[in-house]
Write a protein that holds these residues in place. Structure first.
Motif, PDB file in Angstrom:
ATOM      1  N   LYS A  29       0.823  -1.205   0.000  1.00  0.00           N
ATOM      2  CA  LYS A  29       0.000   0.000   0.000  1.00  0.00           C
ATOM      3  C   LYS A  29       0.861   1.260   0.000  1.00  0.00           C
ATOM      4  O   LYS A  29       0.572   2.235  -0.696  1.00  0.00           O
ATOM      5  N   TYR A  30       1.926   1.233   0.774  1.00  0.00           N
ATOM      6  CA  TYR A  30       2.789   2.409   0.880  1.00  0.00           C
ATOM      7  C   TYR A  30       3.592   2.660  -0.397  1.00  0.00           C
ATOM      8  O   TYR A  30       4.095   3.762  -0.607  1.00  0.00           O
ATOM      9  N   ARG A  31       3.741   1.645  -1.241  1.00  0.00           N
ATOM     10  CA  ARG A  31       4.543   1.834  -2.454  1.00  0.00           C
ATOM     11  C   ARG A  31       3.979   2.924  -3.360  1.00  0.00           C
ATOM     12  O   ARG A  31       4.715   3.559  -4.107  1.00  0.00           O
ATOM     13  N   SER A  32       2.684   3.143  -3.304  1.00  0.00           N
ATOM     14  CA  SER A  32       2.067   4.181  -4.149  1.00  0.00           C
ATOM     15  C   SER A  32       1.830   5.480  -3.380  1.00  0.00           C
ATOM     16  O   SER A  32       1.177   6.388  -3.892  1.00  0.00           O
ATOM     17  N   ALA A  33       2.357   5.564  -2.173  1.00  0.00           N
ATOM     18  CA  ALA A  33       2.172   6.766  -1.351  1.00  0.00           C
ATOM     19  C   ALA A  33       3.351   7.711  -1.533  1.00  0.00           C
ATOM     20  O   ALA A  33       4.485   7.347  -1.225  1.00  0.00           O
ATOM     21  N   PRO A  34       3.132   8.938  -2.034  1.00  0.00           N
ATOM     22  CA  PRO A  34       4.235   9.894  -2.172  1.00  0.00           C
ATOM     23  C   PRO A  34       4.828  10.247  -0.808  1.00  0.00           C
ATOM     24  O   PRO A  34       4.105  10.384   0.184  1.00  0.00           O
ATOM     25  N   VAL A  35       6.139  10.388  -0.771  1.00  0.00           N
ATOM     26  CA  VAL A  35       6.809  10.767   0.473  1.00  0.00           C
ATOM     27  C   VAL A  35       6.251  12.077   1.021  1.00  0.00           C
ATOM     28  O   VAL A  35       6.077  12.232   2.243  1.00  0.00           O
ATOM     29  N   ALA A  36       5.946  13.030   0.136  1.00  0.00           N
ATOM     30  CA  ALA A  36       5.411  14.316   0.589  1.00  0.00           C
ATOM     31  C   ALA A  36       4.103  14.147   1.346  1.00  0.00           C
ATOM     32  O   ALA A  36       3.853  14.824   2.349  1.00  0.00           O
ATOM     33  N   VAL A  37       3.258  13.242   0.878  1.00  0.00           N
ATOM     34  CA  VAL A  37       1.973  13.018   1.543  1.00  0.00           C
ATOM     35  C   VAL A  37       2.177  12.316   2.880  1.00  0.00           C
ATOM     36  O   VAL A  37       1.560  12.674   3.893  1.00  0.00           O
ATOM     37  N   VAL A  38       3.055  11.309   2.907  1.00  0.00           N
ATOM     38  CA  VAL A  38       3.352  10.637   4.178  1.00  0.00           C
ATOM     39  C   VAL A  38       3.898  11.650   5.179  1.00  0.00           C
ATOM     40  O   VAL A  38       3.516  11.669   6.349  1.00  0.00           O
ATOM     41  N   GLU A 191      -0.016   1.351  10.323  1.00  0.00           N
ATOM     42  CA  GLU A 191      -1.422   1.171   9.962  1.00  0.00           C
ATOM     43  C   GLU A 191      -2.199   2.473  10.127  1.00  0.00           C
ATOM     44  O   GLU A 191      -2.943   2.888   9.228  1.00  0.00           O
ATOM     45  N   SER A 192      -2.052   3.124  11.276  1.00  0.00           N
ATOM     46  CA  SER A 192      -2.819   4.341  11.542  1.00  0.00           C
ATOM     47  C   SER A 192      -2.387   5.486  10.632  1.00  0.00           C
ATOM     48  O   SER A 192      -3.221   6.288  10.183  1.00  0.00           O
ATOM     49  N   ILE A 193      -1.107   5.571  10.333  1.00  0.00           N
ATOM     50  CA  ILE A 193      -0.638   6.633   9.443  1.00  0.00           C
ATOM     51  C   ILE A 193      -1.157   6.404   8.032  1.00  0.00           C
ATOM     52  O   ILE A 193      -1.537   7.355   7.335  1.00  0.00           O
ATOM     53  N   TYR A 194      -1.228   5.137   7.606  1.00  0.00           N
ATOM     54  CA  TYR A 194      -1.713   4.899   6.246  1.00  0.00           C
ATOM     55  C   TYR A 194      -3.176   5.296   6.096  1.00  0.00           C
ATOM     56  O   TYR A 194      -3.588   5.753   5.020  1.00  0.00           O
ATOM     57  N   VAL A 195      -3.977   5.140   7.142  1.00  0.00           N
ATOM     58  CA  VAL A 195      -5.365   5.609   7.089  1.00  0.00           C
ATOM     59  C   VAL A 195      -5.393   7.108   6.785  1.00  0.00           C
ATOM     60  O   VAL A 195      -6.183   7.583   5.957  1.00  0.00           O
ATOM     61  N   VAL A 197      -2.945   8.779   5.307  1.00  0.00           N
ATOM     62  CA  VAL A 197      -2.402   8.956   3.961  1.00  0.00           C
ATOM     63  C   VAL A 197      -3.495   8.761   2.917  1.00  0.00           C
ATOM     64  O   VAL A 197      -3.634   9.557   1.974  1.00  0.00           O
ATOM     65  N   ALA A 198      -4.287   7.700   3.061  1.00  0.00           N
ATOM     66  CA  ALA A 198      -5.354   7.428   2.099  1.00  0.00           C
ATOM     67  C   ALA A 198      -6.370   8.563   2.061  1.00  0.00           C
ATOM     68  O   ALA A 198      -6.822   8.988   0.989  1.00  0.00           O
ATOM     69  N   ALA A 199      -6.734   9.085   3.239  1.00  0.00           N
ATOM     70  CA  ALA A 199      -7.686  10.200   3.302  1.00  0.00           C
ATOM     71  C   ALA A 199      -7.084  11.466   2.698  1.00  0.00           C
ATOM     72  O   ALA A 199      -7.776  12.222   1.991  1.00  0.00           O
ATOM     73  N   HIS A 200      -5.805  11.688   2.947  1.00  0.00           N
ATOM     74  CA  HIS A 200      -5.113  12.859   2.403  1.00  0.00           C
ATOM     75  C   HIS A 200      -5.071  12.806   0.879  1.00  0.00           C
ATOM     76  O   HIS A 200      -5.316  13.821   0.203  1.00  0.00           O
ATOM     77  N   LEU A 201      -4.779  11.634   0.333  1.00  0.00           N
ATOM     78  CA  LEU A 201      -4.729  11.484  -1.125  1.00  0.00           C
ATOM     79  C   LEU A 201      -6.101  11.737  -1.751  1.00  0.00           C
ATOM     80  O   LEU A 201      -6.201  12.369  -2.811  1.00  0.00           O
ATOM     81  N   LYS A 202      -7.136  11.265  -1.091  1.00  0.00           N
ATOM     82  CA  LYS A 202      -8.493  11.491  -1.598  1.00  0.00           C
ATOM     83  C   LYS A 202      -8.842  12.974  -1.570  1.00  0.00           C
ATOM     84  O   LYS A 202      -9.430  13.517  -2.517  1.00  0.00           O
ATOM     85  N   ARG A 203      -8.452  13.650  -0.497  1.00  0.00           N
ATOM     86  CA  ARG A 203      -8.717  15.088  -0.387  1.00  0.00           C
ATOM     87  C   ARG A 203      -7.927  15.869  -1.442  1.00  0.00           C
ATOM     88  O   ARG A 203      -8.455  16.790  -2.069  1.00  0.00           O
TER      89      ARG A 203
END
Length: 232
Positions: A29-38, A191-195, A197-203
């Motif tokens: 899941k994290y592989r598609s998460a930009p470092v800036a968003v994390v 786990e909690s940070i990825y939740v 991250v997913a919400a941030h990407l959607k926003r």
């Protein structure tokens, strides 16, 4: 007392076991998460500074559990040992105090890393053999480069907390690196940070669409300005 506690390491040397506490599905899941968003989801003030990708295509990223290495500047003995301990997908994170006088990783080590299917290198120091890295087969992020090669004498430590270009990395942390930077996520918070991250990407997707259509809400910033006492 366990075997590890009975070990008496020579001064300056330590080799701790690999820590791999993260499920493969979460790493994917994290592989598609930009470092800036994390980074945004971790307070916007965490991450390595001054590292850059040397693997050609800057769209290639690294993501995997950290094998940490602290070395004497200019010496890569313990990096070789860490590569032998690493599992496929692990990212080798090296604290060399930012020293650029001698390269720590080069083309031959790159070949070994590819064969062992490692996830990449994060080097607070120098690399060499730049042309060999350019095909993107092995991600590498480093402080700089030089043709001057390393010694293999030690001392050094493996799987201890390190400071890599201003980023604290613990063994087993999930390390994510892309063209923007490098960040480490503690396993117990992944786990909690990825939740978030997913919400941030959607926003961000919603904001990006509004910006492109010219329909962004001016209240997004006007409300902030009014709260500061500006008459807008």
């Amino acid at each position: 007392m366990n075997t590890e506690n009975r070990l008496q390491w020579p001064a300056g040397y330590k080799i701790n076991p690999r820590i791999g506490a993260l499920p493969d599905e979460l790493i994917e899941k994290y592989r598609s998460a930009p470092v800036a968003v994390v980074g945004d989801c971790m307070g916007r003030s965490i991450g390595a500074m001054g590292l850059k990708p040397y693997h050609g295509d800057i769209r290639i990223s690294a993501c995997g559990p950290a094998i940490t290495v602290r070395v004497r500047p200019g010496d890569n003995l313990m990096i070789h040992k860490a590569m032998l301990m690493a599992q496929p997908g692990d990212v080798i994170v090296v604290d060399s105090s930012g020293d650029l006088t001698q390269a720590l990783v080069g083309g031959l080590m790159r070949t070994t890393a590819i064969q062992r299917r490692l996830g990449g290198f994060i080097i607070d120091g120098a690399i060499r053999d730049l042309v060999e890295w350019l095909d993107g087969a092995m991600p590498v992020f480093a402080k700089g480069h030089t043709h001057r090669g390393p010694s293999k004498e030690g001392p050094g430590e493996i799987n201890v907390p390190v400071s890599c270009a201003g980023l604290v990395v613990n063994p087993g942390d999930l390390v994510i690196a892309d063209a923007d930077g490098v960040i480490a996520v503690p396993p117990q918070e992944a786990e909690s940070i990825y939740v978030k991250v997913a919400a941030h990407l959607k926003r961000e997707e919603s904001i990006r669409a509004a910006n492109a259509a010219g329909t962004s809400d001016p209240e997004r910033f006007n409300a902030i300005l009014r709260a500061k006492g500006l008459p807008v």
